[in-house]
Design a protein around this motif. Structure first.
Motif, mmCIF file in Angstrom:
data_model
loop_
_atom_site.group_PDB
_atom_site.id
_atom_site.type_symbol
_atom_site.label_atom_id
_atom_site.label_comp_id
_atom_site.label_asym_id
_atom_site.label_seq_id
_atom_site.Cartn_x
_atom_site.Cartn_y
_atom_site.Cartn_z
ATOM 1 N N UNK A 1 0.849 -1.183 0.000
ATOM 2 C CA UNK A 1 0.000 0.000 0.000
ATOM 3 C C UNK A 1 0.892 1.243 0.000
ATOM 4 N N UNK A 2 0.664 2.134 -0.953
ATOM 5 C CA UNK A 2 1.505 3.318 -1.110
ATOM 6 C C UNK A 2 2.402 3.249 -2.328
ATOM 7 N N UNK A 3 2.508 2.039 -2.923
ATOM 8 C CA UNK A 3 3.366 1.890 -4.108
ATOM 9 C C UNK A 3 2.573 2.011 -5.402
ATOM 10 N N UNK A 4 1.305 2.359 -5.301
ATOM 11 C CA UNK A 4 0.448 2.453 -6.488
ATOM 12 C C UNK A 4 0.590 3.802 -7.178
ATOM 13 N N UNK B 1 7.190 1.654 3.048
ATOM 14 C CA UNK B 1 5.853 2.244 3.066
ATOM 15 C C UNK B 1 5.300 2.065 4.477
ATOM 16 N N UNK B 2 5.352 3.131 5.250
ATOM 17 C CA UNK B 2 4.949 3.102 6.657
ATOM 18 C C UNK B 2 3.450 3.383 6.765
ATOM 19 N N UNK B 3 2.691 2.364 7.159
ATOM 20 C CA UNK B 3 1.239 2.479 7.241
ATOM 21 C C UNK B 3 0.832 2.745 8.684
ATOM 22 N N UNK B 4 0.136 3.853 8.903
ATOM 23 C CA UNK B 4 -0.366 4.172 10.230
ATOM 24 C C UNK B 4 -1.665 3.423 10.487
ATOM 25 N N UNK B 5 -2.000 3.153 11.742
ATOM 26 C CA UNK B 5 -3.259 2.472 12.058
ATOM 27 C C UNK B 5 -4.456 3.229 11.476
ATOM 28 N N UNK B 6 -5.440 2.470 10.995
ATOM 29 C CA UNK B 6 -6.628 3.077 10.388
ATOM 30 C C UNK B 6 -7.352 3.960 11.395
ATOM 31 N N UNK B 7 -7.751 5.136 10.947
ATOM 32 C CA UNK B 7 -8.471 6.087 11.796
ATOM 33 C C UNK B 7 -9.679 6.609 11.040
ATOM 34 N N UNK B 8 -10.867 6.266 11.515
ATOM 35 C CA UNK B 8 -12.127 6.713 10.909
ATOM 36 C C UNK B 8 -12.201 6.343 9.421
ATOM 37 N N UNK B 9 -11.781 5.107 9.123
ATOM 38 C CA UNK B 9 -11.866 4.634 7.742
ATOM 39 C C UNK B 9 -10.791 5.166 6.826
ATOM 40 N N UNK C 1 -3.193 6.137 6.516
ATOM 41 C CA UNK C 1 -2.137 7.062 6.087
ATOM 42 C C UNK C 1 -0.877 6.268 5.803
ATOM 43 N N UNK C 2 -0.282 6.520 4.643
ATOM 44 C CA UNK C 2 0.946 5.825 4.257
ATOM 45 C C UNK C 2 2.033 6.861 3.968
ATOM 46 N N UNK C 3 3.164 6.703 4.637
ATOM 47 C CA UNK C 3 4.327 7.547 4.366
ATOM 48 C C UNK C 3 5.335 6.733 3.554
ATOM 49 N N UNK C 4 5.723 7.276 2.410
ATOM 50 C CA UNK C 4 6.720 6.628 1.560
ATOM 51 C C UNK C 4 8.088 7.179 1.921
ATOM 52 N N UNK D 1 20.034 8.318 5.974
ATOM 53 C CA UNK D 1 18.758 8.512 6.669
ATOM 54 C C UNK D 1 17.625 8.405 5.656
ATOM 55 N N UNK D 2 16.427 8.112 6.174
ATOM 56 C CA UNK D 2 15.259 8.011 5.308
ATOM 57 C C UNK D 2 14.670 9.392 5.057
ATOM 58 N N UNK D 3 14.344 9.655 3.800
ATOM 59 C CA UNK D 3 13.663 10.894 3.442
ATOM 60 C C UNK D 3 12.204 10.593 3.122
ATOM 61 N N UNK D 4 11.335 11.531 3.419
ATOM 62 C CA UNK D 4 9.917 11.391 3.115
ATOM 63 C C UNK D 4 9.683 11.772 1.661
#
Length: 252
Positions: free
Chosen positions: A164-167, A215-223, A226-229, A238-241
């Motif tokens: 998720x996030x690679x689309x 692809x860092x997926x945050x817990x689902x909130x109100x449907x 959030x995915x940070x690439x 270091x990782x860049x956003x």
């Protein structure tokens, strides 16, 4: 000319598409993009050896009622993209090379998300190809100029064939995948379309560092998910956003 919302609702889809293409062409003209689009023909058999494979990804092709049509659509688009060099400074556009995905150009009915609904449409399934290209360029250290996520997450972790996030969804005239070749070497793409899998490769004349992408997926909130690439920069260690994307879920 920018249409108001009431006008958009009454215009037929064909006219809206014509206006969107005209507007995009005007923006490209103003930005000087027509000079940046690659006009290179496919590499000859002798030239292909100069572009060895540097980065490879593979994804499964799910078996559905549309899977054969999807593979046909993928093969049709691949023929437009594969082994065509993109030189440093040139601007890749998915639709610039693929063209309109209609029956006249050989495309068949496939599955796609249209107006937030999963339905069949001519050219369906091409988003897997654009998503693979997006994932490859992320690993090569290239940042897209234009990339669109799907309007919702329709998969479960069991049915998902890509992180998720690679689309990178593409809709002719409306949503494109574009990136400038910011590397110091010409690149091209190759694909191997198998019975239940597609293998995509980024090839180049010079060596390319393959960067780690998360692809860092945050817990689902109100449907909403959030995915940070994130991409690991070797020079700074270091990782860049690269992107932050919100995905409504089908049950949200």
């Amino acid at each position: 000319m920018i249409l108001s919302h009431p006008m958009k609702k009454v215009l037929p889809p064909s006219l809206k598409l014509t206006l969107k293409l005209w507007h995009q062409g005007l923006r490209d003209l103003q930005a000087g993009n027509f000079r940046k689009f690659p006009r290179n023909s496919r590499l000859s058999a002798a030239e292909i050896s100069r572009f060895p494979t540097r980065i490879t990804l593979s994804q499964s092709i799910k078996n559905t009622r549309y899977s054969e049509n999807k593979k046909h659509n993928l093969a049709t688009a691949i023929a437009c993209i594969e082994n065509r060099p993109i030189y440093p400074g040139e601007l890749f556009s998915f639709w610039h090379w693929v063209g309109k995905p209609n029956r006249h150009n050989g495309y068949r009915e496939g599955r796609a998300i249209v107006n937030d609904q999963l339905q069949s449409t001519i050219g369906g399934g091409l988003c897997q190809l654009s998503g693979l290209i997006y994932f490859l360029i992320l690993k090569a250290g290239i940042t897209p100029q234009e990339r669109h996520p799907h309007s919702q997450d329709i998969y479960t972790e069991e049915t998902r064939f890509a992180p998720l996030g690679s689309d990178a969804t593409v809709v002719y005239g409306y949503k494109d995948l574009r990136f400038p070749n910011t590397l110091s070497t010409p690149i091209c793409f190759r694909f191997n379309l198998l019975e239940t899998e597609i293998v995509a490769s980024l090839c180049s004349v010079k060596e390319i560092e393959e960067m780690e992408v998360k692809f860092k997926v945050s817990p689902e909130d109100k449907g909403i998910k959030k995915v940070e690439t994130l991409r690991l920069s070797s020079s700074e260690n270091r990782f860049e956003l690269v992107a932050s994307t919100l995905y409504p879920t089908r049950n949200g």
